[in-house]
Design a protein around this motif. Structure first.
Motif, PDB file in Angstrom:
ATOM      1  N   ASP A  66       0.854  -1.182   0.000  1.00  0.00           N
ATOM      2  CA  ASP A  66       0.000   0.000   0.000  1.00  0.00           C
ATOM      3  C   ASP A  66       0.893   1.236   0.000  1.00  0.00           C
ATOM      4  OD1 ASP A  66      -2.445  -1.265  -0.048  1.00  0.00           O
ATOM      5  OD2 ASP A  66      -2.810  -1.055   2.111  1.00  0.00           O
ATOM      6  N   LEU A  67       0.418   2.274  -0.667  1.00  0.00           N
ATOM      7  CA  LEU A  67       1.100   3.559  -0.739  1.00  0.00           C
ATOM      8  C   LEU A  67       0.233   4.599  -0.044  1.00  0.00           C
ATOM      9  CD1 LEU A  67       3.133   5.662  -1.881  1.00  0.00           C
ATOM     10  CD2 LEU A  67       1.836   5.578  -4.021  1.00  0.00           C
ATOM     11  N   LEU A  68       0.836   5.374   0.837  1.00  0.00           N
ATOM     12  CA  LEU A  68       0.128   6.439   1.537  1.00  0.00           C
ATOM     13  C   LEU A  68       0.749   7.773   1.143  1.00  0.00           C
ATOM     14  CD1 LEU A  68      -2.053   7.121   3.628  1.00  0.00           C
ATOM     15  CD2 LEU A  68      -0.302   6.892   5.395  1.00  0.00           C
ATOM     16  N   LEU A  69      -0.091   8.704   0.693  1.00  0.00           N
ATOM     17  CA  LEU A  69       0.345  10.045   0.315  1.00  0.00           C
ATOM     18  C   LEU A  69      -0.141  11.013   1.389  1.00  0.00           C
ATOM     19  CD1 LEU A  69      -0.835   9.917  -3.414  1.00  0.00           C
ATOM     20  CD2 LEU A  69       1.455   9.410  -2.537  1.00  0.00           C
ATOM     21  N   LEU A  70       0.779  11.518   2.187  1.00  0.00           N
ATOM     22  CA  LEU A  70       0.445  12.466   3.247  1.00  0.00           C
ATOM     23  C   LEU A  70       0.962  13.846   2.825  1.00  0.00           C
ATOM     24  CD1 LEU A  70       1.508  10.194   6.222  1.00  0.00           C
ATOM     25  CD2 LEU A  70      -0.830  10.811   5.588  1.00  0.00           C
ATOM     26  N   PRO A  71       0.050  14.777   2.525  1.00  0.00           N
ATOM     27  CA  PRO A  71       0.491  16.067   2.007  1.00  0.00           C
ATOM     28  C   PRO A  71       1.097  16.971   3.082  1.00  0.00           C
ATOM     29  CG  PRO A  71      -1.880  16.055   2.219  1.00  0.00           C
ATOM     30  CD  PRO A  71      -1.408  14.675   2.576  1.00  0.00           C
ATOM     31  N   ALA A  72       1.982  17.826   2.639  1.00  0.00           N
ATOM     32  CA  ALA A  72       2.609  18.809   3.518  1.00  0.00           C
ATOM     33  C   ALA A  72       1.542  19.659   4.198  1.00  0.00           C
ATOM     34  CB  ALA A  72       3.542  19.704   2.706  1.00  0.00           C
ATOM     35  N   GLY A  73       1.765  19.930   5.482  1.00  0.00           N
ATOM     36  CA  GLY A  73       0.887  20.827   6.207  1.00  0.00           C
ATOM     37  C   GLY A  73      -0.309  20.186   6.874  1.00  0.00           C
ATOM     38  N   ARG A  74      -0.587  18.924   6.589  1.00  0.00           N
ATOM     39  CA  ARG A  74      -1.689  18.237   7.268  1.00  0.00           C
ATOM     40  C   ARG A  74      -1.145  17.419   8.427  1.00  0.00           C
ATOM     41  NH1 ARG A  74      -5.388  15.484   2.761  1.00  0.00           N
ATOM     42  NH2 ARG A  74      -5.823  17.336   1.526  1.00  0.00           N
TER      43      ARG A  74
END
Length: 150
Positions: A66-74
């Protein structure tokens, strides 16, 4: 949750590596200034993401490939510890200004998205897409090549 990213523009990788968590461990509780891309090589992990003010929260249960994309600032943090001997790869990438604006926008205050941005789910199941794992490995190897030795 969704993540807005611009494709095909130059990026700076601030760090990229492999990690093995021998003991069950919570994901760090943090807000990063860069995007955190996390690929699970082996194991499980429950990670939550929310806007800094807590206006929307999403819990994601990650498994192998699985790939998790956690955006900057969250804000993101662990819900439960990872499985023993969890192995994963991560890449931290500086965001573009238009991404930060889109990713920090609250759902109750929608704006027209920048047409140059693509919208992705934060959690992407890559079980049937082995090329994504290979690309992560190549990016990490290239980052190691370009990192000066002390």
């Amino acid at each position: 949750m969704n993540v807005h990213l611009s494709l095909g523009k130059p990026r700076t990788i601030t760090s990229a590596n492999y990690i093995t968590m021998i003991n069950p461990t919570l994901h760090p509780d943090r807000i990063l200034p860069e995007h955190d891309l996390l690929y699970i090589l082996e194991g499980t992990w429950d990670i939550a993401e929310e806007y800094e003010d807590g206006s929307e929260r999403c819990v994601m249960s990650l498994q192998t490939d699985d790939l998790l994309l956690l955006p900057a600032g969250r804000h993101h943090f662990g819900i439960s510890p990872c499985s023993p001997n969890n192995r994963h790869m991560y890449i931290h990438v500086t965001p573009l200004p238009e991404e930060q604006n889109a990713n920090l926008n609250r759902p109750e205050n929608p704006t027209d998205p920048d047409p140059s941005l693509y919208c992705f789910s934060s959690l992407i199941h890559c079980h049937n897409h082995p090329r994504i794992k290979v690309l992560f490995q190549e990016i990490i190897a290239r980052n190691w090549e370009s990192t000066p030795m002390l």
